[in-house]
Scaffold this motif. Structure first.
Motif, short mmCIF file in Angstrom:
data_model
loop_
_atom_site.label_atom_id
_atom_site.label_comp_id
_atom_site.label_asym_id
_atom_site.label_seq_id
_atom_site.Cartn_x
_atom_site.Cartn_y
_atom_site.Cartn_z
N GLN A 1 0.83 -1.21 0.00
CA GLN A 1 0.00 0.00 0.00
C GLN A 1 0.86 1.25 0.00
O GLN A 1 0.55 2.23 -0.70
CB GLN A 1 -0.93 0.00 1.21
N GLU A 2 1.93 1.22 0.76
CA GLU A 2 2.83 2.37 0.82
C GLU A 2 3.43 2.66 -0.56
O GLU A 2 3.52 3.81 -0.99
CB GLU A 2 3.93 2.12 1.85
N ILE A 3 3.84 1.61 -1.26
CA ILE A 3 4.40 1.78 -2.60
C ILE A 3 3.32 2.29 -3.55
O ILE A 3 3.55 3.21 -4.34
CB ILE A 3 5.00 0.46 -3.11
N ALA A 4 2.13 1.69 -3.48
CA ALA A 4 1.04 2.10 -4.37
C ALA A 4 0.68 3.57 -4.19
O ALA A 4 0.24 4.22 -5.14
CB ALA A 4 -0.19 1.22 -4.12
N ASN A 5 0.88 4.09 -3.00
CA ASN A 5 0.56 5.49 -2.71
C ASN A 5 1.76 6.41 -2.79
O ASN A 5 1.73 7.52 -2.25
CB ASN A 5 -0.09 5.59 -1.32
#
Length: 195
Positions: free
Chosen positions: A91-95
């Protein structure tokens, strides 16, 4: 862009070497709190972008049901609560400004021989990835795919095309890439003549 192979991937709440000796912490904690922050700082310092190649499991499962026990098992602490480590990092990468790409449901190449000649199971695994992607709120479906071990055959390309039409980039080693291109063009109805 620099590709980060097998990241994010299943993490473990286990002390593994050499992390155990050097840091005395669990592997999940090391990746989330030391390795990944260092990698983000490096990217910022050098003005580079990552394509993080997500692998969801290292199990040898090639028949349904396709579970995500490895993907969801490890936890890390964030804001005084436990969160699923691999999901949190994805999620951190996606955001972020980096790309969350795709490397496989498991670490089996999309090869007819590795899936016991059952392309419908390949597609089922890929469809389960789409569902997991949405459940975990990982943003738009991936655009980039890197085959595990850099191998994919025409059956795998067809399964990928059918199940994950969001994939627009297949990236592999150069010789394999030429082979993939020929297969892809042939599937698309183009005639390929090698001179």
């Amino acid at each position: 862009t620099i590709f980060l192979d097998d990241f994010p991937a299943p993490l473990y709440n286990t002390k593994l070497e050499p992390i155990a000796t050097e840091y005395n912490i669990e592997q999940a904690e090391f990746v989330a709190n030391i390795w990944w922050p260092d990698m983000k700082n490096l990217a910022d310092l050098l003005l580079i972008t990552y394509s993080a190649m997500t692998a969801f499991n290292y199990n040898a499962n090639i028949v349904p049901p396709f579970d995500y026990l490895e993907w969801t098992s490890a936890t890390i602490r964030r804001k005084n609560r436990l969160v699923k480590a691999s999901v949190h990092l994805a999620q951190e990468i996606a955001n972020s400004r980096h790309e969350l790409a795709f490397h496989g449901y498991n670490h089996f190449s999309l090869l007819n021989e590795e899936w016991d000649s059952n392309s419908s199971f390949m597609e089922s695994a890929l469809n389960s990835v789409k569902k997991r992607w949405r459940i975990d709120d990982l943003g738009p479906l991936p655009v980039t795919y890197v085959p595990p071990t850099n191998f994919i055959d025409s059956t795998g390309i067809q399964a990928l095309t059918n199940a994950m039409p969001s994939i627009k980039v297949l990236s592999s080693l150069c010789l394999v890439l030429i082979h993939i291109l020929i297969i892809f063009l042939t599937i698309q109805g183009y005639r390929v003549d090698l001179i």
